[in-house]
Write an enzyme that holds these catalytic residues in place. Structure first.
Site, PDB file in Angstrom:
ATOM      1  NE  ARG A  90       6.576  -1.472  -4.773  1.00 21.18           N
ATOM      2  CZ  ARG A  90       7.795  -1.079  -4.405  1.00 21.18           C
ATOM      3  NH1 ARG A  90       8.820  -1.917  -4.507  1.00 21.18           N
ATOM      4  NH2 ARG A  90       7.992   0.147  -3.965  1.00 21.18           N
ATOM      5  CD  GLU A 139       6.213  -7.045  -0.208  1.00 20.73           C
ATOM      6  OE1 GLU A 139       6.590  -6.098   0.514  1.00 20.73           O
ATOM      7  OE2 GLU A 139       6.648  -7.231  -1.352  1.00 20.73           O
ATOM      8  CG  HIS A 173      10.029  -5.208   0.055  1.00 21.22           C
ATOM      9  ND1 HIS A 173       8.784  -4.834  -0.400  1.00 21.22           N
ATOM     10  CD2 HIS A 173      10.901  -4.358  -0.534  1.00 21.22           C
ATOM     11  CE1 HIS A 173       8.901  -3.799  -1.219  1.00 21.22           C
ATOM     12  NE2 HIS A 173      10.185  -3.484  -1.315  1.00 21.22           N
TER      13      HIS A 173
HETATM   14  C1  8YV Z   1      11.344  -0.310   0.408  1.00 16.65           C
HETATM   15  C2  8YV Z   1      11.344  -0.131  -2.013  1.00 16.65           C
HETATM   16  O1  8YV Z   1      10.130  -0.889   0.187  1.00 16.65           O
HETATM   17  O2  8YV Z   1      12.268   1.982  -2.427  1.00 16.65           O
HETATM   18  C3  8YV Z   1      11.363   1.168  -2.717  1.00 16.65           C
HETATM   19  O3  8YV Z   1      10.480   1.351  -3.599  1.00 16.65           O
HETATM   20  O4  8YV Z   1      10.618  -1.011  -2.384  1.00 16.65           O
HETATM   21  C4  8YV Z   1      12.214  -0.394  -0.843  1.00 16.65           C
HETATM   22  O5  8YV Z   1      13.261   0.493  -0.781  1.00 16.65           O
HETATM   23  C5  8YV Z   1      11.050   1.101   0.764  1.00 16.65           C
HETATM   24  O6  8YV Z   1      12.236   1.691   1.072  1.00 16.65           O
HETATM   25  C6  8YV Z   1      10.098   1.144   1.967  1.00 16.65           C
HETATM   26  O7  8YV Z   1      10.634   0.462   3.049  1.00 16.65           O
END
Ligand code: 8YV
Length: 324
Positions: free
Chosen positions: A236, A265, A284
């Protein structure tokens, strides 16, 4: 049928499956135009399913009938876990289904950053390839180098496998607890974070975002790294001090960085990171393949339906309490 709110669009087949079991109120993301309607719908909601929206205690307190939440993500930091735990509301997430895809993405960042792929591709695209590539444009090797992983969870292990078996890299890691099986499996070395930062050619952060990991990597940590080192963040954005990273990249404290996550973001286009050739920036996309996102959505729909039927085997809301 139990009343649930779906706050992120999902494929029709999965939405129909959810609607066959629940009375669904759908919001295609939460924004200023539909926030009031969303908050009103919370009053009757027994279930929540979606992602990319912060579920604060203030928001969740508007849902007195809430029995379960299901995030379409492995990360749970968008939910106030303490509040959910206090109310005894399970939060399900999607561990396991996205490990390999996310590890592929992290190795894409490792390769793009080490071999300057984006910078050189842009040079070709913009008609600036006018002579043989000289030393000033050389990349650096990945094979045989030392890969340090901060956060040896499922995804960290998938990344380590790629390094060990695919690129004959020396694997070292730091983690809340030791993983002897991984050490044996990959001939990996467990060490403290300071030692890892000092000795790794590639440093890859894959921790969850928790109060303990917020700003885990800042100026002091970047200064410990080798000037030839490459930093990868797939966890993150708030696990690092982004301004300190910009300084480290600008001042040559480290060679380069590959980032899939950011403090804010989408990353604002006036971010100093956007000006740096030695920063490879992904929006992301860790788990963003058709196959894996469908697997995550299917898992999240199963999780919610099962939880509303009393099966909370994928509950993670109280896990953080176990690790404090
Ligand atoms: C995407 C993620 O942000 O799974 C997570 O924690 O960070 C990523 O897979 C999530 O899927 C939301 O789109």
């Amino acid at each position: 049928k139990k009343k649930v709110i779906l706050y992120r669009d999902i494929p029709a087949q999965e939405r129909q499956r959810l609607e066959s079991q629940c009375e669904v109120t759908f919001f295609n993301g939460i924004n200023d135009t539909n926030k009031d309607a969303f908050e009103a719908a919370l009053a009757d909601a027994e279930g929540l399913i979606g992602t990319s929206t912060r579920m604060s205690s203030e928001l969740l307190s508007l849902a007195p009938k809430l029995k379960a939440a299901s995030t379409i993500s492995v990360g749970t930091d968008l939910y106030d876990l303490n509040y959910l735990t206090e109310r005894g509301i399970p939060l399900m997430h999607t561990p396991g289904v996205l490990d390999e895809t996310t590890a592929d993405t992290m190795f894409t960042l490792i390769m793009c950053t080490a071999r300057r792929a984006v910078e050189l591709s842009n040079m070709v695209r913009e008609g600036r390839w006018n002579s043989n590539i000289g030393e000033s444009l050389y990349g650096t090797d990945v094979h045989g180098k030392t890969l340090g992983i901060i956060g040896m969870g499922r995804i960290g292990y998938a990344i380590a496998k790629r390094g060990h078996f695919g690129f004959e890299m020396k694997i070292q890691y730091c983690n809340r607890n030791r993983k002897p099986d991984i050490e044996q499996d990959l001939n990996a070395t467990y060490m403290n974070m300071e030692e890892l930062l000092k000795t790794s050619d590639f440093v890859c952060v894959m921790t969850p975002l928790t109060p303990e990991t917020e700003r885990l990597i800042g100026a002091k940590e970047f200064a410990l790294m080798k000037p030839s080192a490459i930093f990868i963040n797939g966890s993150r954005g708030k696990v690092i001090d982004q301004a300190a990273l910009v300084d480290a990249l600008t001042n040559g404290t480290i060679r380069a960085a590959g980032l899939d996550v950011f403090e804010v973001e989408p990353l604002p286009d006036d971010s100093p990171l956007c000006e740096l050739n030695n920063a490879v920036l992904f929006p992301h996309i860790g788990s963003a393949t058709s196959e894996t996102r469908l697997a995550m959505i299917t898992c999240a729909v199963d999780n919610l339906i099962n939880a509303l039927d009393g099966d909370i085997s994928h509950n993670c809301a109280n896990q953080h309490l176990l690790t404090r």
